[in-house]
Enzyme design. Structure first.
Site, PDB file in Angstrom:
ATOM      1  N   ASP A 156       0.460  -1.375   0.204  1.00 32.99           N
ATOM      2  CA  ASP A 156      -0.318   0.321   0.173  1.00 32.99           C
ATOM      3  C   ASP A 156       1.789   1.369  -0.190  1.00 32.99           C
ATOM      4  OD1 ASP A 156      -1.890  -2.236   0.597  1.00 32.99           O
ATOM      5  OD2 ASP A 156      -3.647  -0.725   2.184  1.00 32.99           O
ATOM      6  N   LYS A 210      -6.570   3.338  -2.768  1.00 30.55           N
ATOM      7  CA  LYS A 210      -7.251   3.474  -1.894  1.00 30.55           C
ATOM      8  C   LYS A 210      -7.549   4.524  -1.406  1.00 30.55           C
ATOM      9  CE  LYS A 210      -5.433   2.397   2.407  1.00 30.55           C
ATOM     10  NZ  LYS A 210      -4.213   1.383   2.835  1.00 30.55           N
ATOM     11  N   LYS A 270     -10.039   0.180  -2.909  1.00 30.94           N
ATOM     12  CA  LYS A 270      -9.648  -0.422  -1.026  1.00 30.94           C
ATOM     13  C   LYS A 270     -10.318   1.605   0.398  1.00 30.94           C
ATOM     14  CE  LYS A 270      -6.628  -1.214   2.735  1.00 30.94           C
ATOM     15  NZ  LYS A 270      -5.173  -2.225   3.007  1.00 30.94           N
TER      16      LYS A 270
END
Lengths: 213, 213
Positions: free
Chosen positions: B84, B146, B175
């Protein structure tokens, strides 16, 4: 004695340029730039007498030692002359002092002579952890111990600066940072033993100084 | 569909161990660990079916591309199977999309097949910047976009997930992370198009689910 902080995650390129121009005009010790801005800041500040510094493992201190070493190596290569690293807060709080010290030492070596300031992030530490962190930083070759990143719930306090000053050898300096917005705050922290100050409110502080003089 | 977040800067080793045990018991998709915990989490989660993920350039996105690449390389070598990363918020806000895209692409390449989730940190972006960031991530080969790190003033919102879902191709997932503490929040974000959820409140959310079933 001021490192002009340009560390906010939202700063645009234009804001970094303006901040560097202001730092040059005010003749501070350094600009503390984000890693992604070291090339830009080094170009803008060349010949001004204002150094470029940057941060490593910032602001959580939770990156690996190899990553901190690479960040430091790239920063020095790109023109950074001071390195403000965050120690591994988690391992300090877990009592793993050998890991904390080895991490700092690796960054000091990668900095290749540029002074390393070790940020403890006191907001998250007990006094005993602050002392242990200061001593690990000193053993690892840090030039400064530093109170805070400016991105935790609290910043520099007079009590913490006194504690840190009393803990490290005279050859290690103390940098106060986080929430320093007035000349009085600087003077209180100076009296407590700090010799470098990180602030975004540099112009306000120096205006106050000029007015009082 | 849950990545159990263990990203707080203050977590001790014991707290990370407890978090990994909880994640294994709850059979979440992954633990999102701090870089300094990837070795530990990989050892604890081996054979549980729960993956280890970690973060890169976290949480400000302001490290250099070479530093992000080294962080990614070390993370994958140490056992991370999802990455991430935070994009370079400053350059996105400055309109330098080629820099944003090149930074992401370098991390995707360093991840060597492990999916990369690109964190935009929507709290700091206009809708136009969110769209531009999503498109740059997609072009650079991201597996997910995300919403947030969980360390900015705001986190995942239904409106942002809808916008991101409408922006990227069907092959790119969304996400949602930041401030997700209830099952209802998860269900609202799921309906808006998110297919992965980052949370520290995993146990609470799954307890609610069990109770309703």
């Amino acid at each position: 004695m001021i490192d002009h902080s340009l560390l906010g995650p939202t700063l645009t390129v234009a804001e970094v340029e303006a901040g560097c121009e202001q730092a040059a005009r005010l003749q501070v010790a350094s600009v503390c730039a984000r890693p992604c801005d070291v090339v830009l800041a080094s170009r803008l500040l060349a010949g001004t007498g204002v150094l470029v510094g940057t941060v490593v493992g910032f602001p959580h201190g939770a990156t690996t030692t190899p990553a901190k070493v690479e960040e430091t190596r790239v920063a020095v290569e790109q023109g950074a002359r001071e390195i403000d690293m965050v120690l591994t807060i988690s391992r300090l709080r877990s009592g793993d002092l050998p890991a904390v010290e080895a991490d700092i030492r690796a960054v000091v070596e990668a900095a290749a002579g540029s002074p390393v300031k070790v940020i403890l992030e006191n907001a998250y530490l007990t006094d005993a952890e602050k002392v242990a962190g200061c001593l690990a930083a000193e053993r690892a070759g840090a030039a400064f111990v530093k109170t805070s990143t400016g991105f935790a719930p609290t910043g520099a306090t007079v009590a913490d600066v006194r504690l840190m000053r009393a803990t490290v050898a005279p050859s290690v300096e103390v940098k106060a940072a986080g929430g320093i917005r007035t000349l009085d705050a600087v003077l209180d922290l100076l009296a407590a033993g700090a010799t470098r100050f990180g602030s975004t409110a540099t112009a306000t502080i120096l205006d106050e100084l000029a007015a009082r003089r």
